[in-house]
Each structure stands twice: as C-alpha cells, then as structure tokens.
Design a protein around this motif. Structure first.
Motif, PDB file in Angstrom:
ATOM      1  N   LEU A  23      13.654 128.558 -11.994  1.00 23.60           N
ATOM      2  CA  LEU A  23      13.987 129.101 -13.264  1.00 23.60           C
ATOM      3  C   LEU A  23      12.784 129.736 -14.131  1.00 23.60           C
ATOM      4  CD1 LEU A  23      17.069 127.842 -14.975  1.00 23.60           C
ATOM      5  CD2 LEU A  23      17.009 129.915 -13.519  1.00 23.60           C
ATOM      6  N   PRO A  24      11.649 129.017 -14.258  1.00 22.46           N
ATOM      7  CA  PRO A  24      10.489 129.276 -14.963  1.00 22.46           C
ATOM      8  C   PRO A  24       9.774 130.365 -14.207  1.00 22.46           C
ATOM      9  CG  PRO A  24      10.697 127.009 -14.886  1.00 22.46           C
ATOM     10  CD  PRO A  24      11.654 127.431 -14.102  1.00 22.46           C
ATOM     11  N   LEU A  25       9.760 130.211 -12.721  1.00 24.68           N
ATOM     12  CA  LEU A  25       9.071 131.212 -12.039  1.00 24.68           C
ATOM     13  C   LEU A  25       9.816 132.698 -12.019  1.00 24.68           C
ATOM     14  CD1 LEU A  25       7.073 132.140  -9.721  1.00 24.68           C
ATOM     15  CD2 LEU A  25       8.729 131.470  -8.049  1.00 24.68           C
ATOM     16  N   ILE A  26      11.163 132.480 -12.106  1.00 19.48           N
ATOM     17  CA  ILE A  26      12.093 133.912 -12.078  1.00 19.48           C
ATOM     18  C   ILE A  26      11.826 134.421 -13.510  1.00 19.48           C
ATOM     19  CG2 ILE A  26      14.489 134.880 -12.220  1.00 19.48           C
ATOM     20  CD1 ILE A  26      15.131 132.464 -10.320  1.00 19.48           C
ATOM     21  N   SER A  28       9.150 134.002 -15.326  1.00 20.64           N
ATOM     22  CA  SER A  28       7.751 134.626 -15.383  1.00 20.64           C
ATOM     23  C   SER A  28       7.558 136.058 -14.886  1.00 20.64           C
ATOM     24  CB  SER A  28       6.791 133.661 -14.819  1.00 20.64           C
ATOM     25  OG  SER A  28       5.492 134.238 -14.948  1.00 20.64           O
ATOM     26  N   LEU A  29       8.081 136.210 -13.501  1.00 18.58           N
ATOM     27  CA  LEU A  29       8.088 137.343 -12.628  1.00 18.58           C
ATOM     28  C   LEU A  29       9.046 138.353 -13.279  1.00 18.58           C
ATOM     29  CD1 LEU A  29       8.008 136.026  -9.050  1.00 18.58           C
ATOM     30  CD2 LEU A  29       5.890 137.139 -10.564  1.00 18.58           C
ATOM     31  N   ILE A  30      10.139 138.224 -13.472  1.00 19.30           N
ATOM     32  CA  ILE A  30      11.233 139.199 -14.006  1.00 19.30           C
ATOM     33  C   ILE A  30      11.019 139.752 -15.458  1.00 19.30           C
ATOM     34  CG2 ILE A  30      13.584 139.472 -13.755  1.00 19.30           C
ATOM     35  CD1 ILE A  30      12.386 139.087 -10.948  1.00 19.30           C
ATOM     36  N   VAL A  31      10.965 138.874 -16.193  1.00 23.17           N
ATOM     37  CA  VAL A  31      10.921 138.975 -17.754  1.00 23.17           C
ATOM     38  C   VAL A  31       9.734 139.386 -18.109  1.00 23.17           C
ATOM     39  CG1 VAL A  31      11.462 138.220 -20.106  1.00 23.17           C
ATOM     40  CG2 VAL A  31      13.061 137.489 -17.856  1.00 23.17           C
ATOM     41  N   ASN A  32       8.674 138.650 -17.969  1.00 16.99           N
ATOM     42  CA  ASN A  32       7.395 138.708 -18.565  1.00 16.99           C
ATOM     43  C   ASN A  32       6.410 139.588 -17.958  1.00 16.99           C
ATOM     44  OD1 ASN A  32       8.330 136.589 -20.217  1.00 16.99           O
ATOM     45  ND2 ASN A  32       7.205 134.994 -19.233  1.00 16.99           N
ATOM     46  N   GLU A  33       6.350 139.632 -16.399  1.00 13.26           N
ATOM     47  CA  GLU A  33       5.409 140.536 -15.710  1.00 13.26           C
ATOM     48  C   GLU A  33       6.013 141.757 -15.446  1.00 13.26           C
ATOM     49  OE1 GLU A  33       3.722 138.916 -12.239  1.00 13.26           O
ATOM     50  OE2 GLU A  33       3.234 136.892 -13.187  1.00 13.26           O
ATOM     51  N   LEU A  34       7.353 141.845 -14.799  1.00  6.15           N
ATOM     52  CA  LEU A  34       7.768 143.301 -14.323  1.00  6.15           C
ATOM     53  C   LEU A  34       8.772 143.815 -15.386  1.00  6.15           C
ATOM     54  CD1 LEU A  34       8.507 142.193 -10.683  1.00  6.15           C
ATOM     55  CD2 LEU A  34       6.690 143.581 -11.507  1.00  6.15           C
ATOM     56  N   HIS A  35       9.141 143.125 -16.396  1.00  3.83           N
ATOM     57  CA  HIS A  35      10.018 143.619 -17.549  1.00  3.83           C
ATOM     58  C   HIS A  35      11.241 144.326 -17.064  1.00  3.83           C
ATOM     59  CE1 HIS A  35       6.619 142.509 -20.184  1.00  3.83           C
ATOM     60  NE2 HIS A  35       5.806 143.160 -19.341  1.00  3.83           N
ATOM     61  N   TRP A  36      11.774 143.762 -16.018  1.00  5.37           N
ATOM     62  CA  TRP A  36      13.052 144.395 -15.372  1.00  5.37           C
ATOM     63  C   TRP A  36      14.283 143.951 -16.296  1.00  5.37           C
ATOM     64  CZ3 TRP A  36      11.817 142.730  -9.559  1.00  5.37           C
ATOM     65  CH2 TRP A  36      11.075 143.733  -9.323  1.00  5.37           C
ATOM     66  N   THR A  38      15.527 141.638 -20.210  1.00  6.92           N
ATOM     67  CA  THR A  38      14.870 140.973 -21.300  1.00  6.92           C
ATOM     68  C   THR A  38      15.127 139.377 -21.348  1.00  6.92           C
ATOM     69  OG1 THR A  38      16.969 141.323 -22.541  1.00  6.92           O
ATOM     70  CG2 THR A  38      15.334 143.200 -22.641  1.00  6.92           C
ATOM     71  N   THR A  39      14.715 138.766 -22.363  1.00  8.87           N
ATOM     72  CA  THR A  39      14.923 137.660 -22.573  1.00  8.87           C
ATOM     73  C   THR A  39      16.293 137.179 -22.692  1.00  8.87           C
ATOM     74  OG1 THR A  39      12.573 137.195 -23.463  1.00  8.87           O
ATOM     75  CG2 THR A  39      14.194 135.287 -23.805  1.00  8.87           C
ATOM     76  N   GLN A  40      17.094 137.934 -23.421  1.00  8.91           N
ATOM     77  CA  GLN A  40      18.493 137.793 -23.564  1.00  8.91           C
ATOM     78  C   GLN A  40      19.210 137.875 -22.690  1.00  8.91           C
ATOM     79  OE1 GLN A  40      20.002 136.954 -26.418  1.00  8.91           O
ATOM     80  NE2 GLN A  40      22.051 137.099 -25.478  1.00  8.91           N
ATOM     81  N   GLU A  41      18.713 138.889 -21.730  1.00 15.42           N
ATOM     82  CA  GLU A  41      19.526 139.133 -20.314  1.00 15.42           C
ATOM     83  C   GLU A  41      19.265 138.055 -19.349  1.00 15.42           C
ATOM     84  OE1 GLU A  41      19.628 144.159 -19.634  1.00 15.42           O
ATOM     85  OE2 GLU A  41      17.599 143.024 -19.597  1.00 15.42           O
ATOM     86  N   PHE A  42      18.115 137.625 -19.470  1.00 14.47           N
ATOM     87  CA  PHE A  42      17.776 136.371 -18.807  1.00 14.47           C
ATOM     88  C   PHE A  42      18.557 135.060 -19.004  1.00 14.47           C
ATOM     89  CE2 PHE A  42      15.310 132.368 -17.773  1.00 14.47           C
ATOM     90  CZ  PHE A  42      15.003 132.684 -16.298  1.00 14.47           C
ATOM     91  N   SER A  43      18.726 134.987 -20.235  1.00 19.90           N
ATOM     92  CA  SER A  43      19.861 133.959 -20.684  1.00 19.90           C
ATOM     93  C   SER A  43      21.281 134.171 -19.994  1.00 19.90           C
ATOM     94  CB  SER A  43      19.777 133.888 -22.459  1.00 19.90           C
ATOM     95  OG  SER A  43      20.690 132.847 -22.703  1.00 19.90           O
ATOM     96  N   LEU A  45      21.700 135.931 -17.734  1.00 18.16           N
ATOM     97  CA  LEU A  45      21.598 135.756 -15.936  1.00 18.16           C
ATOM     98  C   LEU A  45      21.888 134.321 -15.494  1.00 18.16           C
ATOM     99  CD1 LEU A  45      19.147 137.397 -13.488  1.00 18.16           C
ATOM    100  CD2 LEU A  45      19.156 134.834 -13.837  1.00 18.16           C
ATOM    101  N   VAL A  46      21.193 133.395 -16.613  1.00 18.67           N
ATOM    102  CA  VAL A  46      21.293 131.907 -16.123  1.00 18.67           C
ATOM    103  C   VAL A  46      22.682 131.510 -16.241  1.00 18.67           C
ATOM    104  CG1 VAL A  46      20.602 129.547 -16.819  1.00 18.67           C
ATOM    105  CG2 VAL A  46      18.805 131.440 -16.681  1.00 18.67           C
ATOM    106  N   THR A  47      23.318 131.938 -17.134  1.00 15.75           N
ATOM    107  CA  THR A  47      24.832 131.468 -17.488  1.00 15.75           C
ATOM    108  C   THR A  47      25.689 131.900 -16.225  1.00 15.75           C
ATOM    109  OG1 THR A  47      24.466 131.492 -19.946  1.00 15.75           O
ATOM    110  CG2 THR A  47      26.793 131.630 -19.311  1.00 15.75           C
ATOM    111  N   ILE A  48      25.620 133.346 -16.071  1.00 19.01           N
ATOM    112  CA  ILE A  48      26.344 133.987 -14.980  1.00 19.01           C
ATOM    113  C   ILE A  48      26.133 133.158 -13.627  1.00 19.01           C
ATOM    114  CG2 ILE A  48      26.774 136.173 -13.403  1.00 19.01           C
ATOM    115  CD1 ILE A  48      26.236 137.419 -16.451  1.00 19.01           C
ATOM    116  N   SER A  49      24.868 132.978 -13.432  1.00 19.61           N
ATOM    117  CA  SER A  49      24.222 132.455 -12.032  1.00 19.61           C
ATOM    118  C   SER A  49      24.948 130.962 -11.913  1.00 19.61           C
ATOM    119  CB  SER A  49      22.714 132.131 -12.060  1.00 19.61           C
ATOM    120  OG  SER A  49      22.463 133.702 -11.886  1.00 19.61           O
ATOM    121  N   GLN A  50      25.498 130.146 -13.002  1.00 19.51           N
ATOM    122  CA  GLN A  50      25.905 128.989 -13.136  1.00 19.51           C
ATOM    123  C   GLN A  50      27.459 128.988 -12.854  1.00 19.51           C
ATOM    124  OE1 GLN A  50      24.720 127.218 -16.836  1.00 19.51           O
ATOM    125  NE2 GLN A  50      22.612 126.084 -15.613  1.00 19.51           N
ATOM    126  N   MET A  51      28.007 130.002 -13.355  1.00 16.87           N
ATOM    127  CA  MET A  51      29.320 130.361 -13.143  1.00 16.87           C
ATOM    128  C   MET A  51      29.704 130.821 -11.972  1.00 16.87           C
ATOM    129  SD  MET A  51      30.195 131.562 -17.193  1.00 16.87           S
ATOM    130  CE  MET A  51      31.211 132.768 -16.465  1.00 16.87           C
TER     131      MET A  51
END
Length: 183
Positions: A23-26, A28-36, A38-43, A45-51
């Motif tokens: 998750l930290p790597l994802i 770092s790459l997706i949110v911080n570097e590439l800005h694909w 947002t941090t809110q969308e990443f949160s 994403l983690v919830t949806i990925s767990q469900m």
C-alpha cells in the motif's frame, strides 16, 4: 497505456509481503508521483479493495486503470500487476521441471509440504474463529463443517455440490434460528 502497465508492473514485482505491505508503494506512485488519484480516492480505493474479492494490489490496479484509461486501462493495469508473478512462477516451473530429479531438491520439498499445510490450516482457523463468534451458535456451524467434510472425504460427491448444499443448509438454519429468536 505503457506508463500504466509499467507502473503496475513495478508494484506487482515489489509486492512482497502481501497487499498491505504494498500500500505505501501504491500510494507513493499513484497519488504522490503520478497524481492519478487523490488521497481521498486512495482511501476509498483501499476500502473498495478490501470489500472485493482478490488481492488488494490487483483490485487497486483495476480501479486506477479504469479511472485513468477506461476499460482498456483497467485491463492494462491489471495485467501489469499480475505479469511479474506469472514470470516468476513460470521461471520456477521451468527450473523445477529441469531439476526435479535432484535428491536434495526433493528432500527440501518433502520438508516444505507439511509446513505449507500447517500455514494454510492456521490461516483457516484464524478466519473461522472470529466468524463463528460473530454468527453465534458455533456448534451448529461446526456440525455443518463436519458433515461437509465427511461428504467430501467419504463420498464421490462433487465438491461444488457439497458447498452449495452447505450454503443452503446454512441459509435454512439462519432463517429458522432467526424466526425462533435463538440466534
């Protein structure tokens, strides 16, 4: 699309330790570097990925790929994420076929089999205990498990039919017990 594939290829090849470890790597790459996303969308994403069923990294790849490149982007990102595993398993299969006749390799694999069975058993028991407590009346579910295991080991019934039968019995038990206010 190549950047999407390469990004998730890197995530796939560096995902040792399971989904939570990557998750930290994802992020770092997706949110911080590439800005694909947002941090809110990443949160989210983690919830949806767990469900959803499947590994977190693959679910994340599909989610981000769909957002960035549509349907084709979802496929490309998912393939990028699973491709390193396919390469590694393929290479190991070739090596195993080539060196399977070596006595020391056979001895190592013979010692590893019980360890793998033990790890799977521990994982299963770890998941079973909380679910039985959550649903109450564990004796009924232990009996259902025992009956299913008996049918699997002592009959020639199709395992899918045993699972469907156990699911139907479980559903019926839940309906009956909830009507009787026992559950």
């Amino acid at each position: 699309m190549l950047i999407l594939f390469w990004t998730f290829f890197k995530i796939g090849i560096m995902s040792f330790g399971g989904g939570y470890a990557c998750l930290p790597l994802i992020q770092s790459l997706i949110v911080n570097e590439l800005h694909w996303i947002t941090t809110q969308e990443f949160s989210s994403l983690v919830t949806i990925s767990q469900m959803t069923p499947g590994p977190i990294a693959i679910n994340a790849a599909t989610f981000v790929g769909l957002k960035v490149g549509g349907f084709l982007g979802g496929i490309v990102a998912t393939l990028g994420c699973i491709f390193p595993s396919c390469l590694i398993v393929g290479a190991l299969a070739v090596l195993y076929q080539r060196y399977a006749q070596l006595d020391w390799l056979d001895a190592i694999l013979r010692w590893l089999r019980p360890a793998v069975v033990g790890l799977i058993a521990v994982a299963g028991l770890t998941m079973i205990a909380p679910s039985m407590q959550a649903f109450g009346k564990p004796v009924l579910w232990i009996a259902l498990f025992g009956a299913s295991l008996f049918c699997f080991l002592k009959t020639k019934w199709n395992p899918v039919l045993i699972l469907l039968g156990a699911g139907l019995v479980n559903w019926a038990l839940c309906v009956v017990l909830s009507q009787w206010s026992i559950l």
